[in-house]
Design a protein around this motif. Structure first.
Motif, PDB file in Angstrom:
ATOM      1  N   ILE A  43      22.057  13.980  33.060  1.00  0.00           N
ATOM      2  CA  ILE A  43      21.327  15.298  32.971  1.00  0.00           C
ATOM      3  C   ILE A  43      22.478  16.442  32.602  1.00  0.00           C
ATOM      4  CG2 ILE A  43      20.159  16.951  34.202  1.00  0.00           C
ATOM      5  CD1 ILE A  43      19.246  14.810  36.143  1.00  0.00           C
ATOM      6  N   ASP A  44      22.433  16.633  31.290  1.00  0.00           N
ATOM      7  CA  ASP A  44      23.439  17.917  30.721  1.00  0.00           C
ATOM      8  C   ASP A  44      22.676  19.224  30.955  1.00  0.00           C
ATOM      9  OD1 ASP A  44      25.412  19.096  29.278  1.00  0.00           O
ATOM     10  OD2 ASP A  44      25.217  17.779  27.685  1.00  0.00           O
ATOM     11  N   LEU A  45      23.470  19.881  31.698  1.00  0.00           N
ATOM     12  CA  LEU A  45      23.279  21.350  32.131  1.00  0.00           C
ATOM     13  C   LEU A  45      24.502  22.338  31.698  1.00  0.00           C
ATOM     14  CD1 LEU A  45      21.957  20.845  35.986  1.00  0.00           C
ATOM     15  CD2 LEU A  45      20.699  21.569  33.895  1.00  0.00           C
ATOM     16  N   ARG A  46      25.027  21.922  30.681  1.00  0.00           N
ATOM     17  CA  ARG A  46      26.360  22.544  30.281  1.00  0.00           C
ATOM     18  C   ARG A  46      25.780  23.949  29.287  1.00  0.00           C
ATOM     19  NH1 ARG A  46      29.777  18.109  27.353  1.00  0.00           N
ATOM     20  NH2 ARG A  46      27.588  17.371  26.905  1.00  0.00           N
ATOM     21  N   TYR A  47      24.655  23.614  28.760  1.00  0.00           N
ATOM     22  CA  TYR A  47      24.117  24.931  27.961  1.00  0.00           C
ATOM     23  C   TYR A  47      23.011  25.549  28.621  1.00  0.00           C
ATOM     24  CZ  TYR A  47      26.101  21.046  25.166  1.00  0.00           C
ATOM     25  OH  TYR A  47      26.935  19.913  24.724  1.00  0.00           O
ATOM     26  N   ASN A  48      23.056  25.366  29.865  1.00  0.00           N
ATOM     27  CA  ASN A  48      21.776  26.035  30.599  1.00  0.00           C
ATOM     28  C   ASN A  48      22.129  27.219  31.308  1.00  0.00           C
ATOM     29  OD1 ASN A  48      19.456  26.659  32.568  1.00  0.00           O
ATOM     30  ND2 ASN A  48      18.927  24.359  32.416  1.00  0.00           N
ATOM     31  N   SER A  49      21.751  28.520  30.981  1.00  0.00           N
ATOM     32  CA  SER A  49      21.972  29.733  31.322  1.00  0.00           C
ATOM     33  C   SER A  49      21.255  30.070  32.738  1.00  0.00           C
ATOM     34  CB  SER A  49      21.956  30.952  30.476  1.00  0.00           C
ATOM     35  OG  SER A  49      20.620  30.950  30.106  1.00  0.00           O
ATOM     36  N   GLY A  50      20.126  29.291  33.084  1.00  0.00           N
ATOM     37  CA  GLY A  50      19.435  29.701  34.295  1.00  0.00           C
ATOM     38  C   GLY A  50      17.893  29.949  34.139  1.00  0.00           C
ATOM     39  N   GLY A  51      17.335  30.262  34.948  1.00  0.00           N
ATOM     40  CA  GLY A  51      15.787  30.465  34.929  1.00  0.00           C
ATOM     41  C   GLY A  51      15.199  30.373  36.390  1.00  0.00           C
ATOM     42  N   GLU A  52      14.128  29.631  36.471  1.00  0.00           N
ATOM     43  CA  GLU A  52      13.399  29.457  37.422  1.00  0.00           C
ATOM     44  C   GLU A  52      13.941  28.246  38.658  1.00  0.00           C
ATOM     45  OE1 GLU A  52      11.685  29.437  41.079  1.00  0.00           O
ATOM     46  OE2 GLU A  52      11.118  31.160  39.598  1.00  0.00           O
ATOM     47  N   PRO A  53      14.680  28.602  39.851  1.00  0.00           N
ATOM     48  CA  PRO A  53      15.196  27.509  40.500  1.00  0.00           C
ATOM     49  C   PRO A  53      14.114  26.423  40.993  1.00  0.00           C
ATOM     50  CG  PRO A  53      15.854  29.579  41.298  1.00  0.00           C
ATOM     51  CD  PRO A  53      14.770  29.831  40.336  1.00  0.00           C
ATOM     52  N   ASN A  54      12.872  26.741  40.909  1.00  0.00           N
ATOM     53  CA  ASN A  54      11.834  25.707  41.551  1.00  0.00           C
ATOM     54  C   ASN A  54      11.638  24.531  40.214  1.00  0.00           C
ATOM     55  OD1 ASN A  54      10.651  26.396  44.010  1.00  0.00           O
ATOM     56  ND2 ASN A  54      10.004  28.515  42.957  1.00  0.00           N
ATOM     57  N   LEU A  55      12.071  24.705  38.992  1.00  0.00           N
ATOM     58  CA  LEU A  55      12.197  23.830  38.152  1.00  0.00           C
ATOM     59  C   LEU A  55      13.132  22.816  38.714  1.00  0.00           C
ATOM     60  CD1 LEU A  55      11.287  25.232  34.783  1.00  0.00           C
ATOM     61  CD2 LEU A  55       9.620  24.601  36.644  1.00  0.00           C
ATOM     62  N   GLY A  56      14.388  23.185  39.068  1.00  0.00           N
ATOM     63  CA  GLY A  56      15.398  22.371  39.604  1.00  0.00           C
ATOM     64  C   GLY A  56      14.781  21.511  40.808  1.00  0.00           C
ATOM     65  N   THR A  57      14.139  22.171  41.361  1.00  0.00           N
ATOM     66  CA  THR A  57      13.311  21.533  42.795  1.00  0.00           C
ATOM     67  C   THR A  57      12.453  20.587  41.994  1.00  0.00           C
ATOM     68  OG1 THR A  57      13.582  23.515  44.015  1.00  0.00           O
ATOM     69  CG2 THR A  57      12.252  21.812  44.852  1.00  0.00           C
ATOM     70  N   GLU A  58      11.600  20.533  41.123  1.00  0.00           N
ATOM     71  CA  GLU A  58      10.872  19.738  40.560  1.00  0.00           C
ATOM     72  C   GLU A  58      11.708  18.365  39.940  1.00  0.00           C
ATOM     73  OE1 GLU A  58       7.409  22.553  38.799  1.00  0.00           O
ATOM     74  OE2 GLU A  58       8.666  21.412  37.577  1.00  0.00           O
ATOM     75  N   LEU A  59      12.944  18.584  39.069  1.00  0.00           N
ATOM     76  CA  LEU A  59      13.862  17.721  38.799  1.00  0.00           C
ATOM     77  C   LEU A  59      14.299  16.693  40.012  1.00  0.00           C
ATOM     78  CD1 LEU A  59      15.461  16.278  36.648  1.00  0.00           C
ATOM     79  CD2 LEU A  59      17.163  18.191  37.067  1.00  0.00           C
ATOM     80  N   ALA A  60      14.646  17.537  40.949  1.00  0.00           N
ATOM     81  CA  ALA A  60      14.983  16.656  42.378  1.00  0.00           C
ATOM     82  C   ALA A  60      14.078  15.663  43.074  1.00  0.00           C
ATOM     83  CB  ALA A  60      15.716  17.613  43.390  1.00  0.00           C
ATOM     84  N   TYR A  61      12.830  16.224  42.679  1.00  0.00           N
ATOM     85  CA  TYR A  61      11.781  15.547  43.429  1.00  0.00           C
ATOM     86  C   TYR A  61      11.321  14.231  42.649  1.00  0.00           C
ATOM     87  CZ  TYR A  61       7.325  15.385  46.119  1.00  0.00           C
ATOM     88  OH  TYR A  61       6.305  14.873  47.147  1.00  0.00           O
ATOM     89  N   PHE A  62      11.647  14.277  41.633  1.00  0.00           N
ATOM     90  CA  PHE A  62      11.359  12.996  40.560  1.00  0.00           C
ATOM     91  C   PHE A  62      12.668  12.051  40.568  1.00  0.00           C
ATOM     92  CE2 PHE A  62       8.301  15.472  38.666  1.00  0.00           C
ATOM     93  CZ  PHE A  62       7.208  14.648  38.369  1.00  0.00           C
ATOM     94  N   LEU A  63      13.733  12.451  41.405  1.00  0.00           N
ATOM     95  CA  LEU A  63      15.000  11.597  41.549  1.00  0.00           C
ATOM     96  C   LEU A  63      15.070  10.936  43.146  1.00  0.00           C
ATOM     97  CD1 LEU A  63      17.453  13.814  39.497  1.00  0.00           C
ATOM     98  CD2 LEU A  63      15.953  12.031  38.825  1.00  0.00           C
ATOM     99  N   SER A  64      14.088  11.493  44.026  1.00  0.00           N
ATOM    100  CA  SER A  64      14.573  11.049  45.377  1.00  0.00           C
ATOM    101  C   SER A  64      13.238  10.629  45.948  1.00  0.00           C
ATOM    102  CB  SER A  64      14.840  12.184  46.085  1.00  0.00           C
ATOM    103  OG  SER A  64      15.030  11.839  47.406  1.00  0.00           O
ATOM    104  N   ASP A  65      13.157   9.585  46.711  1.00  0.00           N
ATOM    105  CA  ASP A  65      11.905   9.272  47.353  1.00  0.00           C
ATOM    106  C   ASP A  65      11.808   9.705  48.739  1.00  0.00           C
ATOM    107  OD1 ASP A  65      13.908   7.557  48.507  1.00  0.00           O
ATOM    108  OD2 ASP A  65      13.120   5.509  48.207  1.00  0.00           O
ATOM    109  N   GLN A  66      12.819  10.629  49.041  1.00  0.00           N
ATOM    110  CA  GLN A  66      12.718  11.132  50.378  1.00  0.00           C
ATOM    111  C   GLN A  66      11.938  12.418  50.233  1.00  0.00           C
ATOM    112  OE1 GLN A  66      16.632  11.565  52.502  1.00  0.00           O
ATOM    113  NE2 GLN A  66      17.726  10.466  50.625  1.00  0.00           N
TER     114      GLN A  66
END
Length: 540
Positions: free
Chosen positions: A340-363
């Motif tokens: 996951i390349d975040l080097r060019y990412n200046s930000g936005g909505e934190p909840n989209l980061g949460t969405e990403l984490a939800y697809f990477l964990s079964d917890q």
């Protein structure tokens, strides 16, 4: 009857003219109509520069969280008096204003607390540096000087060491960590603007020469030049065949099955829902209907245009739908590693980061960041929904200056599990259970830095890179302003964050520290990818 028809035709014509005007000017209208907290300055003898500085100083006093911890009141008052005196001088101009406000804001050492002053371009020194491992290197230079010294380490300028010069220039740039401050020196070009170099005593006149000395004892002498007279070699743009940045796309991926990995470039934490929802916080209420109409028009196009370029993917308007498709594809392909390349990412909505984490964990329950804000009129003005949450959470009352927990990180996934939420994701989502690597550096800002922190602190990813653009613990959250007289724009931090792993410290330290070298830029090498592939190929 004829008169009635004429009136109707006139009204219709006005409506058509209005719609045409909105279609062609809406972006400018909306961008110029962001909220800016109302502050009255009760002092009649101030010039425009002094007035705007007093406004900004008061805005920070009421809005910046835990301000005395970062810039104590005694020091603030002393600095304000000195700057007001300087701006009151008859020779003070817009360039003086820019320099002094940057000097003041640098004391906060905060990447969200910045200003942009519109000035006409002045002559600058025709060279570009790159900093790597706390050293300065020549990255680019006007072609009339040739390229034989590109890539060499700079050790002194006008007889002063680079270390001393950097320390002095840090007084004009603010960021939470050293590597980010070095990046701000480059981004704001203070190292090659004569007014800043004169301020630190490196030159005595704005037209003086700079003698740059390299580690091999060679030297070049530069004089300020107009921008349109400088012809660079255009080094510094990475064009790697896999990881070259595509800023026009907020997110895209590609699978490299033979190498057993997939590459996701995540450039903006925005999607259709985030863009629509964001109007509620940042746009003046009377302009929201116009904003809705304009955005509906932009969303109807096959290609993103206007202010949503790079923030909207017409193929996958919602990020969670993109993630569903991507993870299904990854799982069916059998690849066991995701970059996951975040080097060019200046930000936005934190909840989209949460969405990403939800697809990477079964917890179903991981830790997120704790969010704090003041229960003040400032918060109520900019973020009424946050203020309402504070009122409900603290029915016994609260102090307006107190930092109050309004969003606990005890359950990272509470928003995506809420069926009424914009970010709701069904529990039966596809999950990628392979190894995850995150590329992050000082250009990874705001919500992207938060996403990196969440993935690192919860053990969901191995992070490769440097400290991120803003620390995972400390003041954060973009909050815009526009100064009343000069119309200069900027932002301040208005919330305070606490990372999930409180024992890890304020800085985000990657698992593997990797920086670019000048040679990497010139030869289009990506040491981040090389490190990831080394780890992927290593015996587990």
């Amino acid at each position: 009857m004829k008169t009635y028809k004429k009136v109707l035709l006139a009204i219709a014509a006005l409506i058509i003219i209005g719609l045409v005007y909105v279609a062609t000017h809406a972006e400018k209208i909306l961008l110029n109509s962001l909220k800016s907290y109302p502050i009255k300055i009760e002092q009649a003898d101030l010039n425009d520069y002094q007035y705007d500085f007093k406004y900004l100083a008061k805005l920070l006093d009421v809005g910046f969280p835990a301000i005395d911890r970062y810039f104590p009141e005694k020091q603030r008052l002393e600095s304000q008096k000195r700057i007001l005196d300087i701006l009151g001088d008859k020779d003070a101009d817009i360039y003086t204003f820019e320099l002094e406000l940057n000097r003041y804001l640098a004391n906060f050492n905060n990447s969200h607390t910045q200003i942009s002053v519109k000035t006409e371009a002045r002559p600058i020194y025709p060279y570009i540096i790159y900093t790597s491992h706390n050293k300065w290197f020549l990255l680019d230079i006007d072609k009339r000087f040739g390229d034989k010294q590109i890539g060499l380490e700079i050790v002194a300028i006008n007889g002063q060491s680079v270390e001393k010069i950097e320390k002095e220039l840090f007084k004009f740039v603010g960021a939470e960590n050293k590597i980010s401050r070095q990046a701000e020196l480059r981004y704001r070009q203070v190292y090659r603007k004569p007014i800043y170099l004169k301020s630190i005593g490196l030159i005595t006149d704005l037209t003086d020469n700079l003698e740059i000395t390299f580690k091999d004892n060679s030297a070049i002498t530069l004089k300020p030049q107009k921008l349109n007279e400088i012809n660079f070699y255009d080094n510094g743009i990475l064009k790697h065949p896999i990881t070259e940045p595509f800023y026009s796309k907020p997110y895209f991926y590609k699978i490299y099955k033979e190498q057993n990995y997939a590459y996701l470039q995540f450039n903006h934490l925005y999607d259709k829902g985030v863009i629509l929802d964001g109007m509620k916080d940042y746009l003046k209420p009377w302009l929201r209907p116009l904003g809705s109409v304009y955005l509906k028009y932009l969303f109807s196009k096959k290609k993103a245009s206007g202010p949503i370029v790079g923030k909207y993917n017409p193929e996958y308007p919602f990020f969670k739908d993109f993630l569903t498709s991507m993870v299904k594809d990854l799982n069916s392909s059998g690849v066991e590693n995701l970059i996951i390349d975040l080097r060019y990412n200046s930000g936005g909505e934190p909840n989209l980061g949460t969405e990403l984490a939800y697809f990477l964990s079964d917890q179903e329950r991981l830790k997120g960041l704790d969010w704090y804000a003041q229960g003040s009129d400032f918060t109520k003005y900019y973020f009424p929904r946050i203020y309402d949450d504070i009122v409900k959470k603290y029915p016994q009352g609260f102090s307006k200056d107190e930092l109050l927990l309004f969003n606990s990180g005890s359950d990272l996934f509470k928003t995506v599990k809420d069926a009424d939420s914009l970010y709701y994701i069904p529990k039966d989502r596809p999950i990628f259970k392979g190894k995850v690597y995150v590329f992050a550096r000082f250009t990874t800002h705001s919500a992207a830095a938060m996403t990196t922190t969440v993935l690192l602190d919860n053990g969901l990813a191995t992070v490769i890179g440097t400290n991120v653009g803003n620390n995972p613990t400390g003041p954060s959250q973009y909050t815009p302003y526009k100064l009343p007289k000069t119309k200069s724009t900027g932002s301040i931090s208005s919330a305070y964050l606490q990372r999930p792993n409180k024992d890890a410290g304020d800085l985000l330290e990657p698992d593997f520290w990797i920086e670019y070298s000048v040679d990497d830029f010139i030869n289009n090498k990506d040491p981040f990818l090389e490190k990831a592939l080394e780890l992927i190929k290593a015996p587990q």
